[in-house]
Design an enzyme around this catalytic site. Structure first.
Site, PDB file in Angstrom:
ATOM      1  N   TYR B 134       0.564  -0.766  -0.197  1.00 59.67           N
ATOM      2  CA  TYR B 134       0.374   0.362  -0.037  1.00 59.67           C
ATOM      3  C   TYR B 134       0.730   1.176   0.070  1.00 59.67           C
ATOM      4  O   TYR B 134       2.256   1.298   0.102  1.00 59.67           O
ATOM      5  CB  TYR B 134      -0.949  -0.472   0.744  1.00 59.67           C
ATOM      6  N   PHE B 144       2.218   9.923   3.372  1.00 62.42           N
ATOM      7  CA  PHE B 144       2.468   9.191   4.888  1.00 62.42           C
ATOM      8  C   PHE B 144       2.733   8.686   4.641  1.00 62.42           C
ATOM      9  O   PHE B 144       3.783   7.996   5.609  1.00 62.42           O
ATOM     10  CB  PHE B 144       1.323  10.435   5.645  1.00 62.42           C
ATOM     11  N   ASP B 145       2.779   7.740   4.004  1.00 64.12           N
ATOM     12  CA  ASP B 145       3.287   5.730   4.411  1.00 64.12           C
ATOM     13  C   ASP B 145       3.081   5.240   3.589  1.00 64.12           C
ATOM     14  O   ASP B 145       2.421   4.935   2.120  1.00 64.12           O
ATOM     15  CB  ASP B 145       2.609   5.271   5.675  1.00 64.12           C
ATOM     16  N   ILE B 171      -7.941   0.978  10.294  1.00 60.67           N
ATOM     17  CA  ILE B 171      -8.444   1.911  10.625  1.00 60.67           C
ATOM     18  C   ILE B 171      -9.922   0.826   9.462  1.00 60.67           C
ATOM     19  O   ILE B 171      -9.826   0.390   8.692  1.00 60.67           O
ATOM     20  CB  ILE B 171      -8.267   3.236   9.574  1.00 60.67           C
ATOM     21  N   TYR B 197      -8.845   8.487  10.837  1.00 63.52           N
ATOM     22  CA  TYR B 197      -7.757   9.023  12.266  1.00 63.52           C
ATOM     23  C   TYR B 197      -8.686   9.868  13.011  1.00 63.52           C
ATOM     24  O   TYR B 197      -8.814  10.657  13.501  1.00 63.52           O
ATOM     25  CB  TYR B 197      -6.600   9.881  11.996  1.00 63.52           C
ATOM     26  N   PHE B 215      -5.411   5.884  -0.192  1.00 62.46           N
ATOM     27  CA  PHE B 215      -4.289   4.051  -0.454  1.00 62.46           C
ATOM     28  C   PHE B 215      -4.831   3.916  -1.010  1.00 62.46           C
ATOM     29  O   PHE B 215      -5.662   3.593  -2.243  1.00 62.46           O
ATOM     30  CB  PHE B 215      -5.260   4.180   0.596  1.00 62.46           C
TER      31      PHE B 215
END
Lengths: 596, 223
Positions: B134, B144-145, B171, B197, B215
């Protein structure tokens, strides 16, 4: 004299195969050689040792010269320092690694912190060199070395303030920095091997058992450092201290774990995620000591170290659940450094969760009950005031995160188990707040009004020991119960009876108010008599010899004077007045209803 | 959910292309007959007027054809559908796993666009372990990730993220979306903050409060 002997034995052994050296040869070499160095004949020893013709004996026996050499190198003052260094380096290259290792590790053992720091600083690099010479057989030697090194590090005092870390008077920070340099090539080796074996095929591992052992030794080392010094020290944030060797060290340890194939999420979430049973020669407990994992969780979640290797997809509730194990462990310790970290970790996890979102079934998980119990201990008996205060703050935060059903269950549990009047009082205040919220328009729920409220109220509006309850000991609880009852009879109109209090009232009068009345009267009578007696005694000025005395530490406390006794009794009576005033008010309010 | 007789195909390709057939009619047909996830993928959810503004005739024609080909009519979704007639539903789930208190189910707070189709056979069930690659970005494009290493060579050594799906470990947007994906599928998920979040965000991970997260997820395997 010693120099002649040394020179002789070396010459005698030139050209001989080393299995023909006698034990006398060994002895003379060692004793004479050491003596020469100690006396300052290093120049000659150096030239003998460097001589090509002597390499066989040097390779065989040279390591025996390490002790005096290292002593000189640690002290750094000798005029022959550079020659000694030259001898030392030569020996490191020529002698057998295993023997060198023994010699070096022996010299690592020191007692006073200054020498400990200096010997570590001197010997880590040589140790690394020697270990690298061991090739594929290095794992167990590395393990032994790391273990000894950490034993030495444990002797160094830890810096606590920012200034202490900056000054690093006892060189702990320098040691940590040196340690990272020390392990670097071994970590690299494991990392490279992991990469290669992935590229080859799924199961096959190059280097086989040796590589596994190496990896395990590094894992053991990281886990140990997470326990000490990392669990003991308070890391400073970048705002407080821009360059922090301890923070760098911590980050490097975390990076090392990742590099050797121990991903941080697995380690942190280990209590919950199913770990594959790794075949190896260390059991789970030893491999992953619980305190080390807790320390790791603290570094990741409170200090955000290595945060970029952590997936940002886990739900905050899951994160809290996993960390409860670590929090529970930390809060169960008596050492204040542990407790503080436990509180910090708990706070960080709670903050990420929405208020009123945690469901009641979480309370079926053991840690969700043991953590509050540990918190109660912190709040009531921890000797540090700031930790008690913080504990209370975190306790309230944890309550706020539960949904209404969970709060209800939690309050019941705490009333049953906390066994502390102050805590019970605090819970009862929370209950009152929840009822108040439930009574506001739009917030209606079945837990703090109606059906489920009454069983909770019955537990609250009662006296632990009936009329004989010690009202002073249970003051907090009794006052909060009375406050709650007063609140209910004012807030909930008789005609509405949303909370059900009015239909319960006759029962509450019997089980709570009447026994309280009786208890108050009894207590008051008792204390008034005590007061009277004490004042009489004071008047007659009889100096009574006390039957007992109290001492704290080495000091005997002065006997309670009549004045203080009288003061205490007055204070007790005043407390009863206070209780009574609320009781009377409640009775008034109830009467109004009766008269309607 | 059992459906009645399959809807009949009214329009031929020529008719679909023709200007005589307004887009609204096609959209209405699709909204009345297609499964929710189908509509979602083809961006056909919402007010008919709005959809008509954004959807091209060709798109609608493709969607119409695909509907009959894939037979993804209403009631054929593996995921429970929330139709407009259903009012606020109180979920009484006595599940062993931990779920946040849900009172109003409402519409799903994420959208999914399929980038690469999966095998459409292996859908994960709750409690099964899934593995994903992902990349997560904010609306402004900040990554961010991700668990996809930058160097392709290193991808062999990196591992996809594995976890048990549908258990509240990740999440909510992920839990819900992954249950609709099949093995091999790559999808783009846009998740509203409520299912990500929320008000708090994750400051240490660069996720601000009330952030919508995007995502790209590839479902590699289902256990």
């Amino acid at each position: 004299m010693a120099l002649e002997q040394f020179s002789d034995v070396v010459q005698r052994c030139q050209g001989l195969p080393d299995d023909s050296y006698t034990s006398e040869d060994h002895n003379i070499f060692t004793v004479a050689g050491r003596s020469c160095i100690e006396k300052g004949d290093s120049v000659q020893v150096l030239s003998i040792v460097l001589d090509e013709k002597n390499q066989d004996i040097v390779r065989c026996m040279g390591w025996n010269l390490l002790p005096p050499l290292i002593q000189i190198l640690i002290k750094k003052e000798d005029k022959n320092l550079s020659q000694c260094l030259a001898i030392f380096n030569h020996l490191l290259e020529r002698c057998q690694p295993k023997e060198l290792l023994i010699g070096l590790l022996e010299q690592l053992e020191q007692d006073d912190p200054d020498t400990v720091a200096e010997s570590l600083h001197l010997l880590l690099n040589p140790l690394q060199k020697v270990l690298l010479r061991l090739g594929s057989r290095k794992a167990s030697s590395l393990g032994m070395t790391l273990s000894s090194v950490l034993d030495q590090v444990a002797k160094l005092p830890l810096p606590y303030t920012k200034e202490q870390e900056e000054d690093d008077v006892f060189s702990l920070c320098r040691c940590c920095t040196n340690l990272i340099t020390f392990i670097r090539p071994f970590v690299q080796e494991v990392k490279q091997n992991l990469q290669n074996s992935e590229e080859l095929s799924e199961g096959k591992r190059m280097g086989g058992q040796n590589m596994d052992e190496l990896r395990t030794e590094l894992l053991k080392f990281c886990m140990k450092t997470l326990g000490h010094p990392l669990l003991e020290v308070q890391l400073k944030d970048p705002d407080t201290l821009v360059e922090s060797p301890l923070r760098t060290f911590s980050t490097e340890i975390l990076n090392t774990l990742s590099a050797i194939g121990e991903p941080l999420p697995s380690l942190v979430y280990q209590p919950l995620l199913k770990r594959k049973q790794v075949p190896g020669f260390l059991e789970e407990e030893v491999r992953y000591p619980k305190e080390s994992l807790a320390s790791l969780a603290h570094l990741v979640f409170v200090h955000h170290l290595a945060a970029d290797t952590f997936p940002s997809v886990f739900s905050p509730v899951f994160c809290l659940r996993c960390n409860m194990e670590h929090i529970c462990l930390l809060l169960s310790r008596t050492k204040e450094t542990r407790i503080q970290k436990g509180l910090e970790l708990y706070e960080k996890c709670l903050v990420r969760v929405e208020d009123g979102s945690l469901p009641a079934d979480l309370l079926e998980i053991k840690t969700f009950l043991t953590v509050p119990q540990n918190l109660v201990k912190v709040m009531t008996i921890c000797s540090r005031h700031d930790l008690r205060t913080r504990g209370l703050k975190v306790f309230q935060m944890s309550i706020d995160k539960f949904n209404t059903e969970a709060k209800h269950t939690f309050f019941q549990y705490m009333l049953k188990t906390s066994k502390h009047s102050g805590v019970e009082g605090y819970i009862i205040k929370n209950i009152k707040n929840q009822i108040d919220t439930a009574l506001q328009p739009g917030n209606s729920n079945t837990w703090f009004e109606g059906v489920h409220l009454l069983p909770l109220l019955r537990k609250v509006l009662s006296l632990p020991d009936g009329p004989e309850t010690d009202l002073l000991e249970y003051l907090d609880r009794v006052m909060e119960s009375l406050n709650l009852l007063r609140y209910l009879v004012i807030r909930d109109k008789v005609t509405e009876n949303q909370t059900g209090i009015w239909t319960e009232l006759y029962k509450i009068e019997d089980s709570f108010l009447k026994p309280l009345r009786v208890g108050l009267n009894m207590s008051r009578a008792h204390y008034e008599r005590e007061l009277h007696n004490t004042m009489e005694t004071k008047k007659s000025k009889a100096k009574e010899e006390s039957v007992l005395s109290v001492s704290v530490g080495d000091e005997t406390l002065p006997n309670v004077t009549s004045e203080s006794q009288i003061q205490a009794l007055h204070s007790a009576l005043h407390t009863f007045d206070m209780i009574e005033s609320v009781l009377v008010r409640i009775e008034e309010l109830i009467e109004v209803r009766d008269n309607l | 959910l059992k459906m009645a007789a399959e809807p009949t195909r009214e329009w031929s390709d020529e008719q679909l292309k023709s200007d005589d057939l307004p887009k609204k009619d096609i959209i209405k047909f699709l909204q009345d007959n297609a499964a929710h996830s189908f509509l979602n993928e083809h961006k056909l959810l919402g007010n008919i007027k709005n959809v008509a503004k954004t959807a091209k005739k060709e798109q609608l024609m493709i969607a119409y054809n695909e509907l009959f080909e894939s037979k993804r009519f209403k009631g054929s979704d593996p995921v429970e559908e929330a139709t407009q007639q259903v009012k606020a539903v109180k979920i009484e789930e006595k599940a062993k796993e931990v779920k946040a208190e849900v009172v109003d189910e409402g519409p799903p707070k994420y959208t999914k666009s399929v980038l690469k189709k999966g095998d459409k056979t292996n859908f994960p069930k709750k409690g099964e372990t899934v593995s994903c690659w992902y990349t997560g970005t904010l609306e402004d494009g900040t990554v961010f990730d991700t668990n996809i290493p930058a160097a392709a060579r290193k991808k062999k050594q990196a591992k996809p993220l594995s976890f048990k799906v549908g258990m509240g470990k990740v999440i909510r947007g992920w839990d819900e979306a992954l249950l609709t994906m099949s093995k091999g599928e790559m999808a783009r998920l846009e998740i509203e903050p409520e299912w990500a979040y929320g008000k708090k965000g994750l400051p240490e991970s660069k996720i601000p409060p009330n952030a919508k997260l995007i995502f790209e997820v590839e479902l590699v395997s289902v256990d």
